[in-house]
Design a protein around this motif. Structure first.
Motif, mmCIF file in Angstrom:
data_model
loop_
_atom_site.group_PDB
_atom_site.id
_atom_site.type_symbol
_atom_site.label_atom_id
_atom_site.label_comp_id
_atom_site.label_asym_id
_atom_site.label_seq_id
_atom_site.Cartn_x
_atom_site.Cartn_y
_atom_site.Cartn_z
ATOM 1 N N ARG A 118 60.158 37.689 41.139
ATOM 2 C CA ARG A 118 60.530 38.881 41.907
ATOM 3 C C ARG A 118 61.954 38.749 42.439
ATOM 4 N NH1 ARG A 118 56.741 38.220 45.642
ATOM 5 N NH2 ARG A 118 54.912 37.896 44.397
ATOM 6 N N GLU A 119 62.288 37.551 42.918
ATOM 7 C CA GLU A 119 63.628 37.308 43.443
ATOM 8 C C GLU A 119 64.682 37.485 42.350
ATOM 9 O OE1 GLU A 119 66.249 33.733 45.513
ATOM 10 O OE2 GLU A 119 64.121 33.419 45.099
ATOM 11 N N LEU A 120 64.410 36.971 41.159
ATOM 12 C CA LEU A 120 65.353 37.136 40.055
ATOM 13 C C LEU A 120 65.517 38.608 39.683
ATOM 14 C CD1 LEU A 120 64.441 34.110 37.781
ATOM 15 C CD2 LEU A 120 66.655 34.564 38.830
ATOM 16 N N PHE A 121 64.425 39.359 39.716
ATOM 17 C CA PHE A 121 64.510 40.794 39.452
ATOM 18 C C PHE A 121 65.410 41.467 40.479
ATOM 19 C CE2 PHE A 121 63.022 45.103 40.323
ATOM 20 C CZ PHE A 121 63.172 45.683 39.073
ATOM 21 N N ASP A 122 65.201 41.132 41.753
ATOM 22 C CA ASP A 122 66.017 41.711 42.817
ATOM 23 C C ASP A 122 67.486 41.314 42.670
ATOM 24 O OD1 ASP A 122 63.787 42.913 43.902
ATOM 25 O OD2 ASP A 122 63.446 41.328 45.391
ATOM 26 N N LEU A 149 75.603 42.168 45.024
ATOM 27 C CA LEU A 149 75.355 40.730 45.076
ATOM 28 C C LEU A 149 76.646 39.998 45.412
ATOM 29 C CD1 LEU A 149 73.236 38.526 44.604
ATOM 30 C CD2 LEU A 149 73.985 38.440 42.241
ATOM 31 N N SER A 150 76.593 39.185 46.471
ATOM 32 C CA SER A 150 77.802 38.476 46.884
ATOM 33 C C SER A 150 77.792 37.011 46.450
ATOM 34 C CB SER A 150 77.964 38.560 48.400
ATOM 35 O OG SER A 150 76.837 38.000 49.038
ATOM 36 N N ASN A 151 76.646 36.367 46.462
ATOM 37 C CA ASN A 151 76.600 34.949 46.079
ATOM 38 C C ASN A 151 75.801 34.798 44.783
ATOM 39 O OD1 ASN A 151 74.444 35.778 47.560
ATOM 40 N ND2 ASN A 151 74.178 33.908 48.715
ATOM 41 N N THR A 152 76.537 34.733 43.691
ATOM 42 C CA THR A 152 75.914 34.702 42.369
ATOM 43 C C THR A 152 75.290 33.355 42.032
ATOM 44 O OG1 THR A 152 78.037 34.142 41.385
ATOM 45 C CG2 THR A 152 77.450 36.474 41.466
ATOM 46 N N HIS A 153 75.571 32.323 42.800
ATOM 47 C CA HIS A 153 74.986 31.010 42.518
ATOM 48 C C HIS A 153 73.476 31.005 42.719
ATOM 49 C CE1 HIS A 153 75.480 30.851 46.881
ATOM 50 N NE2 HIS A 153 74.504 29.969 46.878
ATOM 51 N N ARG A 154 72.942 32.009 43.390
ATOM 52 C CA ARG A 154 71.494 32.085 43.595
ATOM 53 C C ARG A 154 70.751 32.263 42.273
ATOM 54 N NH1 ARG A 154 70.616 36.517 47.885
ATOM 55 N NH2 ARG A 154 68.462 36.156 47.292
ATOM 56 N N ARG A 199 66.684 30.146 38.769
ATOM 57 C CA ARG A 199 66.254 29.825 37.404
ATOM 58 C C ARG A 199 65.859 28.359 37.282
ATOM 59 N NH1 ARG A 199 70.937 32.652 35.613
ATOM 60 N NH2 ARG A 199 71.773 30.640 35.012
ATOM 61 N N THR A 200 66.594 27.479 37.951
ATOM 62 C CA THR A 200 66.283 26.054 37.902
ATOM 63 C C THR A 200 64.933 25.770 38.545
ATOM 64 O OG1 THR A 200 68.633 25.539 38.006
ATOM 65 C CG2 THR A 200 67.107 23.758 38.525
ATOM 66 N N ARG A 247 69.061 40.579 39.881
ATOM 67 C CA ARG A 247 69.645 41.343 38.766
ATOM 68 C C ARG A 247 69.945 42.775 39.189
ATOM 69 N NH1 ARG A 247 65.783 38.433 35.734
ATOM 70 N NH2 ARG A 247 64.343 40.183 35.837
ATOM 71 N N PHE A 248 69.059 43.341 39.980
ATOM 72 C CA PHE A 248 69.267 44.707 40.455
ATOM 73 C C PHE A 248 70.483 44.770 41.374
ATOM 74 C CE2 PHE A 248 67.476 48.864 40.597
ATOM 75 C CZ PHE A 248 67.922 49.408 41.791
ATOM 76 N N GLN A 249 70.607 43.797 42.274
ATOM 77 C CA GLN A 249 71.761 43.754 43.170
ATOM 78 C C GLN A 249 73.055 43.567 42.393
ATOM 79 O OE1 GLN A 249 71.152 40.740 46.125
ATOM 80 N NE2 GLN A 249 69.335 41.733 46.971
ATOM 81 N N GLN A 250 73.001 42.756 41.352
ATOM 82 C CA GLN A 250 74.200 42.529 40.555
ATOM 83 C C GLN A 250 74.606 43.806 39.817
ATOM 84 O OE1 GLN A 250 73.857 39.814 37.242
ATOM 85 N NE2 GLN A 250 75.934 39.071 37.571
ATOM 86 N N ALA A 251 73.630 44.533 39.322
ATOM 87 C CA ALA A 251 73.920 45.763 38.590
ATOM 88 C C ALA A 251 74.525 46.828 39.496
ATOM 89 C CB ALA A 251 72.649 46.294 37.935
ATOM 90 N N THR A 252 74.143 46.812 40.765
ATOM 91 C CA THR A 252 74.672 47.802 41.703
ATOM 92 C C THR A 252 75.848 47.253 42.509
ATOM 93 O OG1 THR A 252 73.045 47.154 43.366
ATOM 94 C CG2 THR A 252 72.466 48.991 41.921
ATOM 95 N N ARG A 253 76.348 46.096 42.104
ATOM 96 C CA ARG A 253 77.516 45.458 42.731
ATOM 97 C C ARG A 253 77.297 45.120 44.204
ATOM 98 N NH1 ARG A 253 81.500 44.315 38.855
ATOM 99 N NH2 ARG A 253 81.473 45.965 37.336
#
Length: 70
Positions: A26-30, A40-45, A50-51, A32-38
């Motif tokens: 669920r977190e990964l889905f969120d 997302l500030s900390n992309t290292h998450r 994933r790890t 990706r959604f935040q990244q698509a809508t610009r």
């Protein structure tokens, strides 16, 4: 966010592992959604999530294989 050690993950019950896997997916889905809508500030998450997901899935697969072999 520190990654849990493999020994710590192996101490979890099957239900806990499944619950954490669902939560991380669920977190990964969120994320990706935040990244698509610009938003997302900390992309290292992405990498951290994933790890951790891979680690949990590995332990889950180990348990299912050992149960099938027994």
């Amino acid at each position: 966010m520190a990654h849990p050690k493999a020994a710590e993950v192996r101490k979890l019950t099957d239900a806990d592992i499944t619950e954490q896997i669902d939560g991380i997916r669920r977190e990964l889905f969120d994320l990706r959604f935040q990244q698509a809508t610009r938003q997302l500030s900390n992309t290292h998450r992405f990498k951290e999530s994933r790890t951790k997901l891979a680690q949990l899935l590995t332990v889950q697969k180990e348990r299912s294989r050992s149960a099938a072999a027994s």
